[in-house]
Write a protein that holds these residues in place. Structure first.
Motif, PDB file in Angstrom:
ATOM      1  N   ALA A   1       0.851  -1.188   0.000  1.00 17.24           N
ATOM      2  CA  ALA A   1       0.000   0.000   0.000  1.00 17.24           C
ATOM      3  C   ALA A   1       0.887   1.238   0.000  1.00 17.24           C
ATOM      4  N   VAL A   2       0.489   2.245  -0.758  1.00 16.12           N
ATOM      5  CA  VAL A   2       1.177   3.531  -0.659  1.00 16.12           C
ATOM      6  C   VAL A   2       0.711   4.215   0.633  1.00 16.12           C
ATOM      7  N   ALA A   3       1.506   5.165   1.121  1.00 20.24           N
ATOM      8  CA  ALA A   3       1.223   5.782   2.419  1.00 20.24           C
ATOM      9  C   ALA A   3      -0.080   6.561   2.438  1.00 20.24           C
ATOM     10  N   ASN A   4      -0.551   6.977   1.264  1.00 20.77           N
ATOM     11  CA  ASN A   4      -1.817   7.704   1.177  1.00 20.77           C
ATOM     12  C   ASN A   4      -3.012   6.774   0.979  1.00 20.77           C
ATOM     13  N   ALA A   5      -2.785   5.462   1.063  1.00 17.27           N
ATOM     14  CA  ALA A   5      -3.872   4.494   0.862  1.00 17.27           C
ATOM     15  C   ALA A   5      -4.885   4.569   1.996  1.00 17.27           C
ATOM     16  N   LYS A   6      -6.073   4.075   1.713  1.00 16.65           N
ATOM     17  CA  LYS A   6      -7.112   4.002   2.726  1.00 16.65           C
ATOM     18  C   LYS A   6      -6.657   3.082   3.859  1.00 16.65           C
ATOM     19  N   PRO A   7      -7.109   3.342   5.085  1.00 16.75           N
ATOM     20  CA  PRO A   7      -6.692   2.533   6.233  1.00 16.75           C
ATOM     21  C   PRO A   7      -6.894   1.037   6.032  1.00 16.75           C
ATOM     22  N   ALA A   8      -8.012   0.646   5.430  1.00 22.12           N
ATOM     23  CA  ALA A   8      -8.283  -0.782   5.223  1.00 22.12           C
ATOM     24  C   ALA A   8      -7.277  -1.397   4.260  1.00 22.12           C
ATOM     25  N   VAL A   9      -6.815  -0.620   3.285  1.00 28.21           N
ATOM     26  CA  VAL A   9      -5.834  -1.112   2.318  1.00 28.21           C
ATOM     27  C   VAL A   9      -4.470  -1.247   2.991  1.00 28.21           C
ATOM     28  N   GLN A  10      -4.117  -0.270   3.804  1.00 25.67           N
ATOM     29  CA  GLN A  10      -2.850  -0.356   4.532  1.00 25.67           C
ATOM     30  C   GLN A  10      -2.854  -1.552   5.485  1.00 25.67           C
ATOM     31  N   ALA A  11      -3.995  -1.794   6.105  1.00 23.43           N
ATOM     32  CA  ALA A  11      -4.095  -2.919   7.043  1.00 23.43           C
ATOM     33  C   ALA A  11      -3.958  -4.259   6.335  1.00 23.43           C
ATOM     34  N   ALA A  12      -4.413  -4.333   5.085  1.00 15.35           N
ATOM     35  CA  ALA A  12      -4.353  -5.587   4.325  1.00 15.35           C
ATOM     36  C   ALA A  12      -2.982  -5.827   3.715  1.00 15.35           C
ATOM     37  N   ALA A  13      -2.187  -4.773   3.586  1.00 13.27           N
ATOM     38  CA  ALA A  13      -0.903  -4.871   2.893  1.00 13.27           C
ATOM     39  C   ALA A  13       0.175  -5.493   3.775  1.00 13.27           C
ATOM     40  N   GLU A  14       1.113  -6.162   3.115  1.00 12.22           N
ATOM     41  CA  GLU A  14       2.274  -6.708   3.824  1.00 12.22           C
ATOM     42  C   GLU A  14       3.207  -5.588   4.247  1.00 12.22           C
ATOM     43  N   LEU A  15       3.248  -4.534   3.440  1.00 13.24           N
ATOM     44  CA  LEU A  15       4.069  -3.382   3.812  1.00 13.24           C
ATOM     45  C   LEU A  15       3.482  -2.122   3.200  1.00 13.24           C
ATOM     46  N   VAL A  16       3.876  -0.979   3.780  1.00 13.01           N
ATOM     47  CA  VAL A  16       3.435   0.328   3.310  1.00 13.01           C
ATOM     48  C   VAL A  16       4.654   1.083   2.811  1.00 13.01           C
ATOM     49  N   THR A  17       4.584   1.560   1.579  1.00 10.53           N
ATOM     50  CA  THR A  17       5.670   2.331   0.990  1.00 10.53           C
ATOM     51  C   THR A  17       5.348   3.812   1.105  1.00 10.53           C
TER      52      THR A  17
END
Length: 264
Positions: free
Chosen positions: A231-247
Motif C-alpha cells: 500500500a502507498v502511504a496515502n492508501a485508505k486505512p483498510a488497504v494499509q491494514a491488508a498490505a504486507e508493507l506500506v511504501t
C-alpha cells in the motif's frame, strides 16, 4: 522471495497528485524491466485512458482495465479476455439509478457514455483525460453490454448509495470504489487480482512471485492475494491494514521506493 511481475494501480498510486508519472518512478520501472521483471498497470480506468501512460513507459504487456473487465495488450491491442456486465443486469442497474436520481455513467466499448454534461462528468473528464459522450436517454438503453458502470455521488451520500445498490443487486454485481465518491459496478468475479493472476499465469509466473501496489478499495483483491501486497502511504486505512508493507505516498515516489527495495 523473487519478484517476477509487478502490478501497480494508477491513480493515487503510480500517478502523483498532478496525474503524472514521476521521473524516479519511471526510472525504477525501466530498470526493473531491464532485469526481466514484467511491469504492468492494473486500473479501473478505460483502456484508452491508460494506453498513453503505458506507451510513455514503453510497456509491451497486457493491461488490466475496467477493474479487470478487459485485459488488452498495450502495443498489440490484442484482447486477452473480457468480462463485461451482463446486459440484463446493466439495464436493471441503469433503470434503478435513473429512478433513484443517482448519477451513472457507462463504458460502452472504449467510449464513456453520460446522459448529459454535469459537474460529475466534468470531474471525471478532468481526472481521466477522456471526453464524455452525452447520449441522453440512450444511456439507459444500451444494446451492447458495458464493461462496467460507475455511479458518482456527493461524498456525504456515498456510503448510503453504496449500501443501497449492494443490497438491491446482491449476487448480481461486484461493488467497489476507486475514490471517495466513485462507485464501481462490475460483473461478479471481476476484480483486479483475477485479471493480474491470469496475466501472470500467461508468463508462467506464480501468484507468490507477484507484487501488487495500490491505494483504494478496488485494489484490495490484489493486495490481499499477491505474494507481496503493498500500500502507498496515502492508501485508505483498510488497504494499509491488508498490505504486507506500506511504501511512501504517491507524491513521494512510493512505487519507485518499493521497486528499488525488492528488485534493484
Amino acid at each position: 522471495m523473487t519478484v517476477k511481475l509487478i502490478a501497480s494501480d494508477m491513480d493515487d498510486t503510480l500517478l502523483n497528485s498532478n496525474t503524472k508519472i514521476s521521473e524516479r518512478n519511471a526510472a525504477a520501472i525501466h530498470k526493473a524491466i531491464a532485469k526481466g521483471i514484467v511491469f504492468m498497470i492494473a486500473t479501473g480506468r478505460m483502456y484508452v485512458s491508460v494506453k498513453p501512460y503505458a506507451d510513455a513507459l514503453g510497456l509491451d504487456v497486457p493491461l488490466v482495465t475496467y477493474n479487470g473487465a478487459l485485459v488488452k495488450g498495450s502495443k498489440s491491442g490484442k484482447v486477452y479476455y473480457e468480462h463485461p456486465l451482463k446486459l440484463d443486469t446493466a439495464l436493471e442497474l441503469l433503470a434503478y439509478c435513473k429512478e433513484k436520481g443517482y448519477y451513472i455513467q457507462s463504458y460502452q466499448g472504449d467510449e464513456l457514455w453520460v446522459k448529459e454534461e454535469t459537474v460529475f462528468s466534468a470531474e471525471y473528464e478532468r481526472i481521466s483525460g477522456i471526453k464524455a459522450k452525452p447520449v441522453g436517454e440512450k444511456l439507459y438503453h444500451p444494446e451492447v453490454a458495458p464493461y462496467k458502470l460507475l455511479a458518482m455521488t456527493k461524498p456525504e451520500e456515498f456510503q448510503k448509495v453504496w449500501q443501497d445498490i449492494q443490497q438491491k443487486f446482491a449476487g448480481k454485481v461486484t461493488v467497489t470504489s476507486s475514490r471517495d465518491n466513485f462507485l464501481e459496478l462490475m460483473e461478479p468475479g471481476v476484480n483486479k487480482w483475477n485479471a493480474v493472476k491470469a496475466v501472470a499465469a500467461s508468463y508462467g509466473i506464480r501468484p507468490e512471485e507477484v507484487m501488487c501496489i495500490g491505494d483504494s478499495n478496488n485494489d484490495l483483491s490484489m493486495i490481499e492475494n499477491a505474494g507481496i501486497g503493498v500500500a502507498v502511504a496515502n492508501a485508505k486505512p483498510a488497504v494499509q491494514a491488508a498490505a504486507e508493507l506500506v511504501t511512501a505516498s504517491n507524491d513521494e515516489d512510493g512505487v519507485a521506493e518499493v521497486i528499488e527495495r525488492f528488485t534493484l
